[in-house]
Design a protein around this motif. Structure first.
Motif: not given
Lengths: 352, 240
Positions: A300-303, A315-322, A324-326, A328-337
């Motif tokens: 969240q802090r990094l975002m 657009v980009l600042p809205h996409l990485v707005h804190p 929306r951290w959950l 991106w966490l979800g996206v990270l999990f899907v990618l890692s799996v």
């Protein structure tokens, strides 16, 4: 010496070895490297979850047992120690008796669940553990006079572990040498010892039988191994380790409640940590717990920083707005799996 | 007959709604190799699995070494001295060859002299000792499955189609190994490869429709082509 300490289960990958050394060094020196309450809390949580995830991996990764009751045992440990210290005073004997009572209760419950349900098919066992864990959480919240209900209980820890206890008058490297530091190193040393114990168990002849059962229980039976006995003992060991992790959590937080120990959100987190780290690889617990908790605490802090840096870009600042951290966490999990189906450790060790 | 090591009398086995074994009578004396022949679906594998306790007999008795084992749990049957090698190259793929062998030695460390003997029978196992069993070839996996069954002395080996899907060169090596094995233990071998069966078997039992329809010396069956044709038909792979 190192081989013996690690039960001859070496990382078998330079990158993995480097990551493990970095994590262990960071955790060992966390109070001095990362000043501030938030950082030390994160480090302690990683230590505790390494034990919890390793014990769950013993079940799911090494034995092939899917249980949803692991947080129940974590809660039993936390409530055992927490309610003991709350009700009978903050002394070491109370702490040890609370831990002992929690261990006995946890092992007895695991034995009961195991004997009742490990003979049935895996899906039924999973359902039974889900039902028992739900019932336990309801009981913990309903018996509010005893457990504090949904609010939980805050309590004092033995004097040696209190922040007010000072061991040295002057700080060392800018860090107060006090009871809070002692509590952190108690958590760190206990987690290290429990992790090494888990490593020893999975690399023992007993651990090999568990892996054989995971691969094919019929073949293991044909070799003369009683599958129900081995599965039951594995659930008892995993339960005892989760109880110990719960006790460490209570000691560190000086609080116990359903949301911090019994909730299904924690069960889901444990499952994700095992999958991300790599099932059936004890080192996966270290990698999975560290990455997951760091992401949970700092993504969240990094975002927020990224959103500031990208201010003005469409657009980009809205996409990485804190907020929306959950996502991106979800996206990270899907990618890692997707990219690491055998977990990070499995991938680093060269398994597909 | 007191001298029989294994004796099945009127054994019936149901798998779900299917009545597979329909009164199997079979007696194995101590020593040597008895080959169980028959077309696909005759009940050979079910017979081995019923002896091993993997399927529970619905009727009949199974006696082994003077005690009734019908209906006992599989681990108890294994501990009574019976080893089972299924037809599916049944190794533990994630464990190394060494770990597979250590698992098979249940109650004591692997005996060094015995291990040397096993390495002489199956040299590939020594070469791949620390390699995960999952990466071995089909023939090597089959060798490991057999080696695991003999990691400790066993009274009876139940072996299901060891040559299935195995290269001819490895089958030749296996014949040598089985020839040596039968000197120390009794073997009940299910086999579709008649040449392999004929070169090893001392006795033969032929199954059809869940029953044993012929028992006798292997040499007699080998010498009688008319009997072969009547009992075995064309379903057997003769690997000529």
């Amino acid at each position: 010496m190192l081989g013996s300490l690690l039960s001859d289960d070496l990382p078998r990958s330079r990158l993995l070895a480097a990551a493990l050394v970095a994590i262990v060094a960071a955790l060992a020196l966390a109070p001095f490297l990362f000043p501030g309450a938030a950082a030390i809390n994160t480090a302690a949580k990683i230590c505790i979850f390494i034990v919890l995830v390793a014990s769950y991996d013993l079940l799911i990764g090494y034995t092939g047992i899917v249980s949803f009751a692991h947080t129940m045992f974590f809660g039993i440990g936390a409530y055992g120690v927490g309610l003991g210290l709350y009700s009978f005073g903050a002394t070491w004997p109370v702490l040890f008796v609370g831990l002992l009572v929690a261990l006995v209760a946890g092992i007895a419950l695991a034995l009961l669940i195991g004997l009742m349900s490990l003979r049935v098919r895996a899906i039924f066992f999973a359902m039974i553990t889900l039902a028992v864990a739900s019932a336990f959480m309801i009981l913990a919240t309903q018996f509010s006079e005893f457990t504090g209900g949904e609010d939980g209980r805050s309590f004092k820890v033995p004097e040696l572990l209190r922040p007010a206890t000072k061991f040295l008058d002057a700080p060392v490297l800018g860090v107060d040498i006090n009871g809070r530091l002692a509590a952190y190193y108690l958590v760190f040393a206990s987690a290290a010892a429990l992790f090494l114990l888990a490593l020893r168990i999975v690399n023992s002849p007993f651990g090999r039988v568990l892996q054989a059962i995971r691969e094919n229980d019929m073949r293991a039976e044909a070799l003369g191994y009683r599958v129900v006995y081995f599965r039951t003992v594995a659930t008892l060991i995993a339960a005892a380790m989760a109880v110990a992790a719960g006790a460490l959590s209570a000691l560190w937080l000086r609080y116990t409640g359903p949301d911090t120990t019994l909730s299904f959100a924690i069960m889901l987190d444990i499952l994700l940590m095992v999958v991300i780290g790599g099932m059936g690889t004890m080192y996966g617990a270290v990698i999975g717990a560290s990455l997951f908790i760091l992401a949970q605490n700092y993504l969240q802090r990094l975002m927020g920083l990224a959103a500031e840096a990208l201010a003005g870009v469409p657009v980009l600042p809205h996409l990485v707005h804190p907020d929306r951290w959950l996502l991106w966490l979800g996206v990270l999990f899907v990618l890692s799996v997707y990219y690491f189906p055998s977990g990070i450790v499995g991938r680093l060790r060269g398994r597909k | 007959m007191a001298e029989d090591l294994l004796r099945l009398e009127g054994v019936h086995t149901h798998i779900g709604q299917y009545h597979i074994l329909q009164g199997v009578d079979l007696a194995l004396p101590r020593g040597g190799i008895t080959v169980l022949l028959g077309r696909n679906g005759a009940g050979k594998t079910t017979t081995l699995r019923t002896i091993m306790g993997l399927w529970k007999p619905s009727a009949g008795t199974i006696g082994f070494d003077g005690r009734a084992i019908g209906g006992l749990p599989t681990p108890d049957i294994a501990r009574a001295g019976i080893a089972y090698v299924p037809e599916t190259m049944a190794v533990f793929a994630d464990l190394t060859v060494r770990e597979n062998m250590v698992l098979a030695a249940r109650d004591a460390p692997l005996d060094g002299a015995r291990l040397d003997w096993i390495f002489r029978l199956f040299p590939a196992l020594k070469k791949f000792w620390q390699v995960p069993a999952g990466v071995l070839s089909g023939g090597q996996k089959q060798m490991l499955a057999i080696a695991r069954a003999i990691a400790e002395p066993r009274t009876l080996l139940l072996i299901d189609e060891p040559t299935k899907g195995i290269a001819p060169a490895i089958i030749e090596a296996m014949i040598g190994a089985f020839d040596e094995l039968k000197r120390e233990t009794t073997i009940l071998l299910v086999e579709q490869n008649f040449r392999f069966a004929a070169s090893l078997g001392d006795r033969v039992a032929v199954m059809d429709d869940g029953r044993v329809v012929h028992r006798g010396a292997m040499a007699d069956l080998v010498a009688d082509e008319a009997l072969q044709a009547r009992l075995l038909g064309l379903s057997l792979d003769t690997h000529q």
